[in-house]
Design a protein around this motif. Sequence first.
Motif, PDB file in Angstrom:
ATOM      1  N   SER A  59       9.231  43.572  30.803  1.00 57.70           N
ATOM      2  CA  SER A  59      10.300  42.768  30.207  1.00 57.70           C
ATOM      3  C   SER A  59      11.413  42.478  31.206  1.00 57.70           C
TER       4      SER A  59
ATOM      5  N   ARG B 105      10.024  39.810  33.790  1.00 60.84           N
ATOM      6  CA  ARG B 105       9.932  38.473  33.193  1.00 60.84           C
ATOM      7  C   ARG B 105      11.242  37.689  33.299  1.00 60.84           C
ATOM      8  N   LYS B 106      12.350  38.397  33.257  1.00 60.34           N
ATOM      9  CA  LYS B 106      13.650  37.732  33.313  1.00 60.34           C
ATOM     10  C   LYS B 106      13.924  37.105  34.681  1.00 60.34           C
ATOM     11  N   HIS B 107      13.116  37.472  35.675  1.00 68.17           N
ATOM     12  CA  HIS B 107      13.399  37.029  37.041  1.00 68.17           C
ATOM     13  C   HIS B 107      12.225  36.303  37.687  1.00 68.17           C
TER      14      HIS B 107
END
Length: 426
Positions: A207, A210-212
């Motif tokens: 998680s 995924r943000k990056h």
Amino acid sequence: MRFPESFLHFIWQFRLFQALNLFCTSGESLKIYAVGMPNKNAGPDFAQAKLSIDGRNWIGDVEIHLKSSDWFLHGHQDDPGYDAVILHVVYEHDRPVYRKDGTEIPVLILKDLFPESLLTHYEGLVNSVHTFPCEKLIHSIDPVIINGVLSRMMIERLRQKSELVFDHLAKMNGDWESTFYHFLAKSFGFKVNEIPFEMLAASLPLSVIRKHLDHPLQVEALVFGQAGFLSASFKEAYPRSLKTEYLFLQKKYGLIPIGVGAWRFLRMRPQNFPTVRLAQFCALLLKSDRLFSKVMELEDLPELKKLLQNLPVNPYWITHYHFHKEAKKVEVQLGASSVFHLIINVICLFIAAYGKYSDQPDLMNRGLQLLEEIPAERNVITKYYQQAGVRLDNAFFSQAVLQINKYYCAQKKCLNCGIGIKILNQ
């Protein structure tokens, strides 16, 4: 007595004893219509046996021991689950056994009911000094029988590995993508660095990555930082940038890196160094978001291979195999054997496991069929079996050999192996 109790189980299950004119120790005549079903759980050794004792028919359990007194050694006298035992089969009878109602359990002594040669053959197998017990005998077994046994081994292996997937899936609250990420990272360790890669995945949730995904440098900073490789001082621009990014992200997410000492470099070619593998792992994460979903969409082996090839590995690693060591040229793409390793140990497993989880037999078959399209693995273990005459046409059978070697051959469980049983029955 020079053999384990399982040898008597083998004699009883396959009726390798003189079955005519049998008598119990009390003098009662005994006829055996069915030896019963082996019980792998708690309780008597065989269930639903059908016997006739002095003309009276019985259906119930059979318990097997080397000595009658082992009944008490194992504490069966205090277990009500043994009250349904209708026959006590032993090698030596040294003590009577009674049910809780005071009736004596009939006893059959096997000691003189099977040929001594059978025990000699068994001892020859389990005391073998060869690389696996039947190494010098397996060539005499029909290849059709060997393939049948290996096929069952592959199904057993898939079931065991699928249970590991389901256990982790439960910890991830049913998140297949995160579970796939965990097993993918572990497999990128290629045995030598399997544990630190698994520790890395546990310390760096998907998680967060995924943000990056829109910022490759940040993904690389997260991976190398969590792996513990960014704690030193650097002169080159790339590792310095990684460290700057990581210190910010570490504080933002409260990340705790694993110790750099967990990674192994010794006796490895530079292209197999964990730093290069980490760079490849980053590139695969960046190449495709939601890798598990992507894998499930791809239909055939060439497409799966393509997913793992031509990875966008940072150019820095073309001339480096470590942050502090330059090289003339490093192969940064996964080789053919590494690609197949990942497909065998992660992709085929997850396709089949998801098929079992979602009750889709076609997916389970697809996972197995993919293994049949991949060349057999080459390692020390598969080499021994091939030299002994076992034909390994594809990864399906090489995986099966790894299973039979680990759980049967190495543990000398010849009596639980179809090949061992066939050899003893010859």
